[in-house]
Design a protein around this motif. Structure first.
Motif, PDB file in Angstrom:
ATOM      1  N   GLY A   1       0.815  -1.231   0.053  1.00 44.74           N
ATOM      2  CA  GLY A   1       0.080   0.014   0.169  1.00 44.74           C
ATOM      3  C   GLY A   1       0.892   1.195  -0.206  1.00 44.74           C
TER       4      GLY A   1
ATOM      5  N   ALA B   1       2.288   1.798  -3.449  1.00 47.46           N
ATOM      6  CA  ALA B   1       1.421   2.028  -4.405  1.00 47.46           C
ATOM      7  C   ALA B   1       1.169   3.839  -3.995  1.00 47.46           C
ATOM      8  CB  ALA B   1       0.445   1.397  -4.162  1.00 47.46           C
ATOM      9  N   ARG B   2       0.674   4.028  -3.019  1.00 46.90           N
ATOM     10  CA  ARG B   2       0.439   5.390  -2.490  1.00 46.90           C
ATOM     11  C   ARG B   2       1.530   6.482  -2.513  1.00 46.90           C
ATOM     12  NH1 ARG B   2      -2.259   2.754   0.840  1.00 46.90           N
ATOM     13  NH2 ARG B   2      -0.846   3.213   2.672  1.00 46.90           N
ATOM     14  N   GLU B   3       2.740   6.077  -2.026  1.00 47.34           N
ATOM     15  CA  GLU B   3       3.940   7.297  -1.649  1.00 47.34           C
ATOM     16  C   GLU B   3       4.720   7.195  -2.999  1.00 47.34           C
ATOM     17  OE1 GLU B   3       5.242   6.307   2.253  1.00 47.34           O
ATOM     18  OE2 GLU B   3       3.248   6.299   3.105  1.00 47.34           O
TER      19      GLU B   3
ATOM     20  N   GLN C   1       0.097   3.353  -7.847  1.00 50.24           N
ATOM     21  CA  GLN C   1      -1.349   2.975  -7.681  1.00 50.24           C
ATOM     22  C   GLN C   1      -1.879   2.502  -9.212  1.00 50.24           C
ATOM     23  OE1 GLN C   1      -3.016   6.541  -5.773  1.00 50.24           O
ATOM     24  NE2 GLN C   1      -3.660   4.995  -4.292  1.00 50.24           N
TER      25      GLN C   1
END
Length: 191
Positions: free
Chosen positions: A72, A75-77, A81
């Motif tokens: 996660g 993907a986000r940082e 994503q």
């Protein structure tokens, strides 16, 4: 209140490792697929290995929780994503949960039908969590809480030559908590 509330603190501790993984070219989808594959392998292995092997379950569940946070965060940082990643994440989680709970069906005094109900209701609660306009994490038996319970049961199985008969009654209780979790997620999703 569920263990999911501790996630931000857990992620802070992992952030330096995530930066190194991103710099090395590791992708969120690679981490997601690896965690799911290893969960399935371990779950199937525990169905046939001696009881002592269940000691691997709490260790793997902790590592899997870290890998779930890592994918996660990648993907986000780190701009990774994707729609495919969202599918892999949700499908990988429910596949892993089912595979890791399955071995309990082969341990007395757990009733295989109640273990199957536990797996089904776990899938249902996660499905209810993704259906609303925003991902729902309400409990009382969210994914992290189930991991804690499975880890504790795995350790108990590994350390005990025989489980007490009453422990089989834990599975119907867990199923009730999963039904409650599903209702909570639907109720909060509607508001």
């Amino acid at each position: 209140m569920t263990l999911y509330a501790l996630k931000p603190r857990f992620q802070r501790g992992l952030r330096p490792a995530v930066r190194h993984l991103a710099a090395a070219g590791v992708t969120a989808n690679q981490v997601t697929v690896l965690a799911a594959l290893l969960s399935v392998v371990l779950g199937l292995a525990l169905c046939v290995l001696p009881r002592a092997a269940f000691a691997l379950l709490p260790l793997w569940l902790l590592l899997r929780m870290a890998l779930n946070a890592v994918d996660g965060m990648l993907a986000r940082e780190h701009g990774q994503q994707s729609r495919l990643g969202a599918y892999l994440n949700e499908l990988g989680d429910v596949l892993s949960d089912a595979a890791l709970a399955l071995p309990l069906a082969f341990v007395a005094p757990f009733d295989p039908l109640w273990v199957a109900a536990f797996i089904f209701l776990g899938l249902l609660s996660e499905f209810a969590g993704v259906l609303g306009p925003a991902r729902r994490y309400e409990g009382p038996l969210g994914k992290s809480d189930r991991a804690l319970v499975l880890g504790a049961l795995g350790l108990w199985i590994a350390l005990s030559p025989e489980l007490p008969g009453w422990i089989g009654g834990v599975m119907p209780l867990l199923c009730g908590l999963l039904a409650w979790t599903t209702v909570n997620r639907v109720r909060h999703g509607l508001h």
